[in-house]
Design an enzyme around this catalytic site. Structure first.
Site, PDB file in Angstrom:
ATOM      1  N   GLY A  68       0.835  -1.205   0.000  1.00  0.00           N
ATOM      2  CA  GLY A  68       0.000   0.000   0.000  1.00  0.00           C
ATOM      3  C   GLY A  68       0.858   1.238   0.000  1.00  0.00           C
ATOM      4  N   ASN A  69       0.263   2.379   0.300  1.00  0.00           N
ATOM      5  CA  ASN A  69       1.035   3.616   0.396  1.00  0.00           C
ATOM      6  C   ASN A  69       0.393   4.527   1.430  1.00  0.00           C
ATOM      7  OD1 ASN A  69      -0.956   5.433  -1.032  1.00  0.00           O
ATOM      8  ND2 ASN A  69      -0.593   3.918  -2.638  1.00  0.00           N
ATOM      9  N   TYR A  70       1.035   5.674   1.686  1.00  0.00           N
ATOM     10  CA  TYR A  70       0.610   6.539   2.792  1.00  0.00           C
ATOM     11  C   TYR A  70      -0.553   7.473   2.456  1.00  0.00           C
ATOM     12  CZ  TYR A  70       4.881   5.183   5.253  1.00  0.00           C
ATOM     13  OH  TYR A  70       5.861   4.482   5.896  1.00  0.00           O
ATOM     14  N   SER A  71      -1.156   7.353   1.298  1.00  0.00           N
ATOM     15  CA  SER A  71      -2.228   8.295   0.947  1.00  0.00           C
ATOM     16  C   SER A  71      -3.330   8.266   2.001  1.00  0.00           C
ATOM     17  CB  SER A  71      -2.813   7.922  -0.419  1.00  0.00           C
ATOM     18  OG  SER A  71      -4.000   8.649  -0.639  1.00  0.00           O
TER      19      SER A  71
ATOM     20  N   ALA B 296      -4.287   7.308  -5.046  1.00  0.00           N
ATOM     21  CA  ALA B 296      -2.899   6.845  -5.179  1.00  0.00           C
ATOM     22  C   ALA B 296      -2.956   5.338  -5.407  1.00  0.00           C
ATOM     23  CB  ALA B 296      -2.118   7.184  -3.918  1.00  0.00           C
TER      24      ALA B 296
END
Ligand code: CTP
Length: 417
Positions: A222-225, A289
Site C-alpha cells: 500500500g502507500n501513505y495516501s 494513489a
C-alpha cells in the site's frame, strides 16, 4: 461595523438554536439578518427554551418559531396544524442553515445522524450548506470526543465557525465562547457572497485514497495516501452543486454530505468500480494513489517467516486506470494527478500527454505543506494546452476549489492538443 446596505435581500436563512447560554446572542443575530432584508425562520431544540423565549425570536424573525417535531394533537382553532414532515420542507426552504449556538450534544447527534428533534431532523434532510457555531465550556469543547465530532462534521462538509477564547458562562476563562452576532453575521454574509453553484447538474466521478494489494490474509502492498485531497474535491464539488460519486480506497474520513461513496480495497476493485460508474460523467478526477504493483500470488492465511532472512514478493503491474480511461474517452473530461519528487512539471506534462488527459494536478510531497496526510497542499496545474499554473500553499479544500475552477476553464477552452 459598517454593513452593506440590504446585502441579504431575498436570502432565506434558517437558524437553529440549541440549548446553550449563548442562545441570547442569536436574538441579535436574527435582528441583523432581518435588518438586511433576509427571510428568517428559527428552529429551537426543546432545551433551547430554557435559555431564550420563542416569543422574542418570533417577534424578531417575523415568523412563528418552530420547535415541535410532531403536530399538536389538539391545535387551537386559530393555529395552523404543523405537518410532521415540515423538516423536509424546511430543509428545502433555506439558502443556508446556521446553527448557533451548537452545543456538544447537538453536534454529537448531527455526527451520528440522529433525528430526535426538529433541528436535528432538519439537519438530516437539508441539502443547503450548514454553518455550525459550536459554543460550550472549554472542557467540553476540548474533550476528545467533541473535538473528533467537530472534525467529522467539518470533513462531512459542514462549515465550522471556530469558537472564541474569553470569559465563559461558567465564569472561567477559556475557548468555547460563541463569537459576537456581528462576527457570525459577517461570516454568513461573506459565505453567501462567495457561494457558487456553478457545477449544478454536472456529474463527477472522483477517486481517492490508496489501494491495498493483498500479499496474504494479513499483509498488503500500500502507500501513505490519506485520501484527504480526493475527499475535499468531492466535498467542494458537491457544495458547488455537482452530483458526485466518490470511489475510495481504504480511508478513515467521513463521507462529505450529498456524496455517494463506494468503498474499494484493491486496484482491481477500483478499476471495476470506475468502469461501472464512468458512463455519463462530465468529469472524472483520478486523485487516488493507486498502487503501481500488486503481488503476483495471494497466499491464503498468514505466511510464516522463512529461515533465510530475506523475503521476496514477486509483483506484477496493476492496471493503469487513468491510462485506460484516456484510451476509452466517452465524452468525459479527464483529470489526473501526479506525485513527483523531481522535475515535477516535465514528468507531469509527459503523463498528461501519455495518458491523454485534459488536465493534470502535480504535487511534490517533499515540499513543506504538501503531500500525504497534511491538511494543506502545494500544487501546480497543467492544462491540455500545456499552460502551467503554480500555487502557494493552501488548504486542501481551497486547492480542491482551484482545481474545480481550472477544470471548468479548461473544459471551456476549445483548443485541443
Ligand atoms: N493511476 C491509475 N492507475 C494506476 C496508477 C496510477 O489510474 N495503476 C493514476 C493516479 O490516480 C494518478 C495518475 O495515475 O491520477 C498518476 O499516478 P502516479 O503514480 O503519480 O504516476 P504513474 O503514472 O504511476 O507513474 P510513476 O509512478 O512512474 O510516476
Amino acid at each position: 461595523m459598517s454593513l452593506m446596505p440590504m446585502s441579504l435581500i431575498g436570502k432565506k436563512i434558517l437558524i437553529g438554536i440549541s440549548g446553550g447560554i449563548a442562545a441570547y446572542k442569536t436574538c441579535e443575530l436574527v435582528r441583523l439578518f432581518k435588518k438586511q432584508q433576509a427571510e428568517v425562520r428559527v428552529i429551537m431544540t426543546p432545551s433551547a427554551l430554557n435559555f431564550v423565549s420563542p416569543v422574542t425570536l418570533s417577534a424578531l424573525s417575523g415568523n412563528k418559531v418552530l420547535i415541535n417535531m410532531f403536530p399538536d394533537v389538539n391545535p387551537s382553532k386559530t393555529e395552523k396544524v404543523e405537518s410532521s414532515t415540515q423538516h423536509i420542507y424546511l430543509g428545502m426552504w433555506g439558502d443556508v442553515f446556521v446553527i448557533a449556538p451548537a452545543t456538544a450534544n447537538t453536534i454529537a447527534k448531527m455526527v451520528y445522524g440522529m433525528a430526535d428533534n426538529l433541528l436535528t431532523a432538519t439537519v438530516l434532510s437539508s441539502r443547503c450548506p450548514i454553518i455550525v457555531s459550536p459554543a460550550m465550556d472549554e472542557d467540553m469543547y476540548q474533550n476528545q470526543i467533541t473535538s473528533q465530532n467537530i472534525t467529522k462534521l467539518n470533513e462531512s462538509g459542514f462549515w465550522i465557525i471556530e469558537p472564541e477564547t474569553g470569559e465563559l458562562a461558567s465564569g472561567l476563562f477559556g475557548t468555547g465562547r460563541m463569537p459576537e452576532p456581528e462576527v457570525i453575521f459577517k461570516y454568513v454574509e461573506d459565505f453567501l457572497k462567495n457561494y457558487k453553484r456553478d457545477l449544478n447538474g454536472k456529474k463527477i466521478l472522483i477517486t481517492a485514497g490508496p489501494t491495498y494489494e493483498p500479499i496474504d490474509d494479513v499483509r498488503y502492498i500500500g502507500n501513505y495516501s490519506s485520501g484527504k485531497m480526493g475527499f475535499q474535491l468531492a466535498n467542494a464539488a458537491s457544495q458547488r452543486g455537482a452530483e458526485v460519486t466518490l470511489i475510495s480506497g481504504p480511508a478513515a474520513i467521513a463521507t462529505p454530505r450529498n456524496v455517494s461513496r463506494l468503498n474499494v480495497k484493491t486496484s482491481d476493485e477500483m478499476f471495476n468500480a470506475v468502469k461501472n460508474n464512468s458512463t455519463g460523467k462530465d468529469y472524472i478526477i483520478m486523485s487516488a494513489a493507486v498502487s503501481d504493483y500488486k503481488s503476483k500470488e495471494f497466499h491464503s492465511g498468514k505466511m510464516k517467516k522463512s529461515g533465510s532472512g530475506s523475503f521476496l514478493i514477486e509483483t506484477s503491474k496493476t492496471v493503469d486506470i487513468l491510462e485506460y480511461l484516456g484510451k476509452h474517452k466517452n465524452g468525459s473530461k479527464l483529470i489526473g494527478f501526479a506525485l513527483e519528487t523531481d522535475n515535477e512539471i516535465e514528468y507531469a506534462t509527459e503523463k498528461l500527454k501519455q495518458k491523454n488527459l485534459d488536465m493534470i494536478v502535480v504535487n511534490n510531497p517533499k515540499v513543506e505543506g504538501a503531500g500525504f496526510g497534511t491538511d494543506t497542499n502545494v500544487i501546480s496545474i497543467i492544462d491540455k494546452n500545456l499552460n502551467v499554473a503554480s500555487y502557494e500553499k493552501m488548504t486542501k479544500f481551497q486547492a480542491a476549489n482551484v482545481i474545480l475552477d481550472k477544470m471548468q476553464e479548461s473544459a471551456l477552452s476549445g483548443t485541443e492538443r
